[in-house]
Design an enzyme around this catalytic site. Sequence first.
Site, short mmCIF file in Angstrom:
data_model
loop_
_atom_site.label_atom_id
_atom_site.label_comp_id
_atom_site.label_asym_id
_atom_site.label_seq_id
_atom_site.Cartn_x
_atom_site.Cartn_y
_atom_site.Cartn_z
N ASP A 296 1.01 -0.81 -0.07
CA ASP A 296 -0.12 -0.07 0.12
C ASP A 296 1.37 1.01 0.07
OD1 ASP A 296 0.49 -0.67 2.59
OD2 ASP A 296 -1.42 -0.49 3.68
N ASP B 242 -7.86 -2.78 13.87
CA ASP B 242 -9.05 -3.27 13.83
C ASP B 242 -9.12 -4.64 13.22
OD1 ASP B 242 -7.95 -2.47 11.68
OD2 ASP B 242 -8.76 -0.83 11.91
N HIS C 95 -7.52 -5.19 9.81
CA HIS C 95 -6.85 -4.47 8.80
C HIS C 95 -6.06 -5.65 8.38
CE1 HIS C 95 -4.96 -0.58 9.41
NE2 HIS C 95 -3.99 -1.70 9.46
N GLU D 141 -10.09 -1.97 5.15
CA GLU D 141 -10.62 -1.28 6.39
C GLU D 141 -11.36 -2.36 7.23
OE1 GLU D 141 -8.93 0.06 8.89
OE2 GLU D 141 -8.55 2.29 8.51
C1 F6R Z 1 1.43 -1.94 6.11
C2 F6R Z 1 -0.31 -1.95 6.16
C3 F6R Z 1 -0.99 -2.78 7.29
C4 F6R Z 1 -0.16 -2.90 8.55
C5 F6R Z 1 -0.96 -2.94 9.61
C6 F6R Z 1 0.24 -3.33 10.98
O1 F6R Z 1 1.49 -1.59 4.78
O2 F6R Z 1 -0.06 -2.16 5.05
O3 F6R Z 1 -1.97 -3.33 7.07
O4 F6R Z 1 0.55 -3.89 8.31
O5 F6R Z 1 -1.13 -1.59 10.15
O6 F6R Z 1 0.83 -1.99 11.33
P1 F6R Z 1 2.60 -2.50 12.92
O7 F6R Z 1 3.07 -3.33 11.69
O8 F6R Z 1 2.72 -1.07 12.69
O9 F6R Z 1 1.43 -2.83 13.40
#
Ligand code: F6R
Length: 263
Positions: A67, A136, A138, A143
């Site tokens: 992303d 959450d 995702h 989301e």
């Molecule tokens: C990152 C992404 C997100 C993260 C998620 C967890 O490219 O797409 O889905 O993997 O938000 O983030 P962290 O690892 O910082 O807790």
Amino acid sequence: MEIIIKPTAQELALVAAEAICEVYADNPAAVLGVATGSSPLPIYQELSRRVKSGSLSLSRAQAFQLDEYVGLSQDHPEAYHNFIRREFADITDIDPNAVYGEDGLAADLLAECQRYEQAIVDAGGIDIQILGIGADGHIAFNEPGTSLKSLTHPAVLTAQTRSDNARFFDGDIDKVPRHALTQGVGTILRARKILLIATGSNKADAVRDMVEGPVSISCTGSALQLHNNVKVLLDEAAAAKLERLDFYREIYANRPQGAWLGL
Ligand code: F6R
């Protein structure tokens, strides 16, 4: 899903790196899916160690980001292409020109998403995808409420995600972009193998919903139950709310050595 629980993120990174090395031993030009955020950092550091020691080479690999934020300037340190360059590409031997991401500054964001989805297909698809999970539930920026068949698309970030990510923006939620371009859940499910890493107690609810909850848009990570080659790498805190914890430990202890169980 194969549930693997280890005491530390470093031990989880060893398991992940081992799985990635197996893929590159079979195919040195394999396509790696890379995630941003804090969770995968120990994996990149372990890959870096292996590249430096000569036991792994990514020189023929291609990599695709999950992303990218919309609207951050090209040189913004938190733009995901800069994050991935800094935390992954610069510390391995991958060709920086073979690391791809969505263009969050594209004039036509929908067209950019279609181009990116096609670029993944044209590269032959992702052989092994690294994922984190949001509090959450995702995966990538899918989301709650996102279609489980979604392909790369523009996404609106929830207040929870923006607040979680404020730590990368001087703790100021107002600096966190409201939109991102993200691979869809359907895009992720096309990856041949998936490694999801989650550590810390703030992920325990999301991990329970992903592994044991119903497959639902309320936790897009739960769609991974529909994929037959997923390793879920957890520390004790992230695993703490799983109901069948003892069962997962028993399966792991008795697994065929080195196998992707296809669970
Ligand atoms: C990152 C992404 C997100 C993260 C998620 C967890 O490219 O797409 O889905 O993997 O938000 O983030 P962290 O690892 O910082 O807790």
